[in-house]
Enzyme design. Structure first.
Site, PDB file in Angstrom:
ATOM      1  N   ASP A  28       0.840  -1.200   0.000  1.00 17.56           N
ATOM      2  CA  ASP A  28       0.000   0.000   0.000  1.00 17.56           C
ATOM      3  C   ASP A  28       0.875   1.251   0.000  1.00 17.56           C
ATOM      4  OD1 ASP A  28      -1.991   2.038   0.701  1.00 17.56           O
ATOM      5  OD2 ASP A  28      -3.261   0.341   1.220  1.00 17.56           O
ATOM      6  N   SER A  79      -6.769   4.147  -1.416  1.00 13.01           N
ATOM      7  CA  SER A  79      -6.733   2.681  -1.396  1.00 13.01           C
ATOM      8  C   SER A  79      -8.087   2.077  -1.725  1.00 13.01           C
ATOM      9  CB  SER A  79      -6.288   2.195  -0.011  1.00 13.01           C
ATOM     10  OG  SER A  79      -4.959   2.574   0.219  1.00 13.01           O
ATOM     11  N   ASP A 131     -10.242  -2.612   6.534  1.00 13.50           N
ATOM     12  CA  ASP A 131      -9.658  -1.439   5.869  1.00 13.50           C
ATOM     13  C   ASP A 131      -9.895  -1.546   4.358  1.00 13.50           C
ATOM     14  OD1 ASP A 131      -8.430   1.007   6.200  1.00 13.50           O
ATOM     15  OD2 ASP A 131      -6.393   0.214   6.186  1.00 13.50           O
ATOM     16  N   THR A 133      -8.364  -1.722   1.446  1.00 12.82           N
ATOM     17  CA  THR A 133      -7.795  -2.643   0.465  1.00 12.82           C
ATOM     18  C   THR A 133      -8.409  -4.042   0.576  1.00 12.82           C
ATOM     19  OG1 THR A 133      -5.768  -1.332   0.477  1.00 12.82           O
ATOM     20  CG2 THR A 133      -5.643  -3.523  -0.520  1.00 12.82           C
ATOM     21  N   ARG A 144     -15.500   3.914   2.601  1.00 12.77           N
ATOM     22  CA  ARG A 144     -14.584   3.009   3.290  1.00 12.77           C
ATOM     23  C   ARG A 144     -14.698   3.082   4.806  1.00 12.77           C
ATOM     24  NH1 ARG A 144      -8.688   4.966   1.814  1.00 12.77           N
ATOM     25  NH2 ARG A 144      -8.166   3.753   3.652  1.00 12.77           N
ATOM     26  N   GLU A 304      -1.687  -8.034   1.579  1.00 13.55           N
ATOM     27  CA  GLU A 304      -1.390  -6.599   1.601  1.00 13.55           C
ATOM     28  C   GLU A 304      -0.386  -6.215   2.686  1.00 13.55           C
ATOM     29  OE1 GLU A 304      -3.507  -2.216   2.100  1.00 13.55           O
ATOM     30  OE2 GLU A 304      -4.217  -3.907   3.285  1.00 13.55           O
ATOM     31  N   ASP A 309       1.951   2.528   3.538  1.00 15.83           N
ATOM     32  CA  ASP A 309       1.156   3.739   3.369  1.00 15.83           C
ATOM     33  C   ASP A 309       0.956   4.489   4.679  1.00 15.83           C
ATOM     34  OD1 ASP A 309      -1.209   5.325   1.978  1.00 15.83           O
ATOM     35  OD2 ASP A 309      -2.056   4.427   3.795  1.00 15.83           O
ATOM     36  N   LYS A 310       0.520   3.779   5.699  1.00 14.85           N
ATOM     37  CA  LYS A 310       0.130   4.475   6.929  1.00 14.85           C
ATOM     38  C   LYS A 310       1.324   5.183   7.570  1.00 14.85           C
ATOM     39  CE  LYS A 310      -3.530   1.075   7.549  1.00 14.85           C
ATOM     40  NZ  LYS A 310      -4.665   1.907   7.077  1.00 14.85           N
ATOM     41  N   HIS A 313       2.099   8.362   5.594  1.00  7.12           N
ATOM     42  CA  HIS A 313       1.197   9.443   6.033  1.00  7.12           C
ATOM     43  C   HIS A 313       1.753  10.118   7.290  1.00  7.12           C
ATOM     44  CE1 HIS A 313      -2.129   9.117   3.267  1.00  7.12           C
ATOM     45  NE2 HIS A 313      -2.371   7.848   3.563  1.00  7.12           N
ATOM     46  N   ASP A 351      -0.957   0.268  -4.721  1.00  3.43           N
ATOM     47  CA  ASP A 351      -2.265   0.819  -5.065  1.00  3.43           C
ATOM     48  C   ASP A 351      -2.192   2.284  -5.499  1.00  3.43           C
ATOM     49  OD1 ASP A 351      -1.585   1.469  -2.495  1.00  3.43           O
ATOM     50  OD2 ASP A 351      -3.539   1.015  -1.616  1.00  3.43           O
ATOM     51  N   HIS A 352      -1.214   3.015  -4.967  1.00  5.22           N
ATOM     52  CA  HIS A 352      -1.089   4.445  -5.326  1.00  5.22           C
ATOM     53  C   HIS A 352       0.280   4.928  -4.885  1.00  5.22           C
ATOM     54  CE1 HIS A 352      -1.606   5.305  -1.092  1.00  5.22           C
ATOM     55  NE2 HIS A 352      -2.683   4.545  -1.083  1.00  5.22           N
ATOM     56  N   HIS A 411      -1.411  11.202  -0.643  1.00  9.71           N
ATOM     57  CA  HIS A 411      -1.028  10.299  -1.737  1.00  9.71           C
ATOM     58  C   HIS A 411      -0.572  11.121  -2.931  1.00  9.71           C
ATOM     59  CE1 HIS A 411      -4.213   7.250  -0.114  1.00  9.71           C
ATOM     60  NE2 HIS A 411      -3.178   7.387   0.693  1.00  9.71           N
TER      61      HIS A 411
END
Lengths: 447, 447
Positions: A28, A79, A131, A133, A144, A304, A309-310, A313, A351-352, A411
């Site tokens: 992610d 996501s 979550d 994904t 989501r 995943e 990702d987290k 962030h 995913d991004h 993102h």
């Protein structure tokens, strides 16, 4: 609808052929910059991650559309819509989980279709299973955030609320979808009562047991579930803890002498709170063991690495590096499993894109500081400096949301890397898109 | 030294085989983000650039080392050290042009070796020909700024100064290297007197004519040079003008009402100053025509889209998008030429990453602005918002050097994309490095 067409020719494996298997691994937020950062830190500038040894490499376009005007593209995804593309082949708007922009129509997922055709199916993640994904493979909601029953009073969750005759939250829908194996976090959602206002209402965990799931709180419990039976492993209340920790990036301050104060270089450390949390690799190995054994018709598995990702962030470089390396170890396990199974397609992708960038420090333009009227040259964002394994300093800049009050990094809209091996990898081509990856996967299962 | 080993087995083409050709195309600063930005703007989110239709895709590690300690890696490079890797297979320090870090030893280049073996050679660029990327194929200096004789009094240029018995500036060395064709800018350097202190001293252009070059100031003049003769095309004093123009990105300001003032979306326009400047595609077509015709032994050609990088330093999105699209049209021309020549290897890549990122605006975290104590969420850098061809808004953030006094954007350390077609493309593998790309190219020429 490529999915429905594929179902029509679905005929099971031919005699003497092994069953088809598709394993989709999603890092992610794991864009090319994230990969370079982790490689530099752990293996050196000329290192090679396990995912990078897979024989095919491509780029995948991340396609999204605007909820208010589905004819209009959105250049940065989340996501939810990107996992929807991978799971369903359809392009939707940010925040949506396998539902169509504008109409809220449910979009059939590859996991649901594989299960409908008698294949075994599984979802493994380091986040809550609810979550975005993992949810996109086994649930359909407009937003989501509709993760558990307690969320369903939100206005954006209304279309699926039980009070309105809907199928309920993501957690409820995931149990109803009936994947053979789900391993990750999210006990806080699955532990909620189906009717939050009724103290006699069963929890989703009760409902899962009714549906035949062994509900496990440790990997050992999950491994001890009856062979061939369903398993729901909930190893954290929400997201699993991350493997590594270290300083967060911080804005550069200009000291009284006019010079920038730059963070000192540091090394990453193991996160003591990780404790006996199952690693992504261990969860993945169990998934392969349980789904890939005496299986006549094949399997679909999504794995995943969610906290790459987290942690980005949160501007925590050790966090995202450690999670990327943990994801890469899971890739090693899957690649070894797949290497002996000729009808297996392994796809590793993201995913991004995300915010982190490796930058030079001092600036390439430091010499200009000597000129009159030009101040110090320093990065605009939150900065961390890491001492890598080979002893050099790598500077990382996170600058998509401005200091000092930027809540979190954004993102980005860059296309994402794709690594692939096995049957059908050659169908991907050098430039693909997330919906096209879905179509390749579905064709492999349908053969 | 892979280069010298390859020379030993250099034996010319076998009978009835076409001659080998290697064409290296470098989009300067053209990382995955740059490609996504140009694709979104011109072709839409689901478009495909010409370079992306080549059958092989890989990533290349950008390797550099520290001048002060060549055992230590440097995670962000510049065009000089990265072009040196591509040209020589050796890893060096930022700013160096085909010389070794620490020792200043000259490193043999693929162009020099190809020429020594009787192949035809060419360099085409939209920058001054003396700029770092083309220079690294045909000159050896300690610092990229040693472009013409007037630069040679700089301390960093001393090792190569004529006054000390050296070979002189980049421009002088490039004429001595004797490539069959050089097309680009840089008349300001080639027009300098070899001894700047002697008004009777010839210019480098005089020296070029003595060495057999037709010196052309227009593409028509270059095309009219005697067949088989050498051509030096100088189409601008320094860099060629860029094809597109538009607003530069600017910092977001917070207005009195506490809200960010975000630039309005705009469209790109043709740059009226481009005039009758030859396009990169036209220069490339002429290079193929002159080098690829009655040629028995083969060719090596390097084509650079130089101002993708320069316009990103200047935070001018239309500038870098227009130059990337111009580069992509040159790729189309080369790919068509290569498709009918079976022993041709075409590699399209970048030298280093760059600053631009596609970000969401409004922020993913706009909802937080409603909470007490949390201010507006907006990007940290210089921002531009483009109205793309499909009518949507794409927001780009440049944040590697902080407003308001950041002189220019920095390069980044991300690995770079590689696109390839033809003979030997399959030798590249999914993950490579710039020195390894050099080795693949040299092997193809040596066969």
């Amino acid at each position: 609808m490529a999915g429905l067409a594929a179902l029509a020719i679905w005929s099971g494996p031919r005699a003497a052929e092994p069953p088809p298997a598709v394993i989709l691994m999603i890092g992610d937020g794991m864009d090319d910059h994230q990969i370079t950062i982790a490689r530099n830190y752990a293996l050196g500038a000329d290192g090679t991650l396990a995912m990078e040894t897979l024989p095919y490499r491509a780029a995948a376009k991340v396609l999204g559309i605007e909820e208010a005007d589905p004819a209009m593209p959105a250049y940065v995804g989340d996501s939810a819509n990107s996992a929807t593309s991978l799971a369903t082949g359809a392009v939707t708007s940010a925040g949506r989980v396998s539902t169509a922009a504008g109409t809220d129509e449910d979009l059939p997922t590859i996991l649901e279709q594989a299960r409908g055709a008698g294949l075994r199916t599984g979802l493994v993640t380091t986040s809550a299973l609810t979550d975005a994904t993992p949810a996109a493979f086994a649930a359909h909601v407009a937003d989501r955030d509709c993760q558990g029953p307690a969320d369903m009073s939100r206005v954006e969750c209304a279309p699926d609320a039980r009070a309105r005759g809907g199928p309920g939250s993501i957690a409820e829908q995931m149990i109803a979808a009936g994947a053979d194996l789900m391993l990750g976090g999210g006990a806080a959602y699955f532990g909620q009562r189906i009717d939050p206002n009724d103290s006699r209402s069963p929890t989703i965990i009760h409902r899962a047991r009714d549906a035949g799931y062994t509900v496990a709180r440790s990997l050992a419990e999950a491994g001890a579930a009856p062979p061939g039976g369903k398993v729901l492993g909930l190893f954290a209340r929400r997201d699993l803890p991350v493997e590594w920790e270290g300083e967060e990036a911080r804005p550069i301050e200009i000291a009284r002498d006019g010079r920038p104060r730059v963070p000192a270089p540091f090394r990453c450390a193991a996160n003591p709170r990780f404790g006996d949390t199952p690693t992504l690799e261990a969860m993945t190995r169990l998934a392969l063991e349980r789904l890939g054994g005496d299986n006549a018709k094949g399997l679909f598995l999504m794995v995943e690495g969610a906290s790459i990702d987290k942690q980005t962030h949160e501007r925590n470089p050790c966090g995202h590096i450690g999670e990327l390396l943990a994801f890469d170890r899971a890739v090693t396990a899957v690649a070894a499993w797949a290497a002996t199974r000729p009808r297996t397609l392994l796809i590793v992708t993201a995913d991004h894109g995300h915010a982190a960038q490796i930058i030079p420090y001092p600036s390439m333009f430091s010499d200009y500081e000597k000129l009159p009227g030009i101040g110090p040259q320093y990065p605009a964002g939150y900065v961390a400096r890491l001492r890598t394994g080979e002893g050099a300093v790598m500077t990382i800049n996170y600058a998509t949301n401005a200091p000092p009050e930027g809540v979190a990094e954004e993102h980005t809209g860059v296309h994402v890397p794709v690594f692939a091996a096995g049957a059908g990898a050659e169908d991907i081509g050098p430039l693909t898109s997330q919906p096209a990856l879905h179509d390749v996967m579905l064709r492999r299962l349908g053969r």
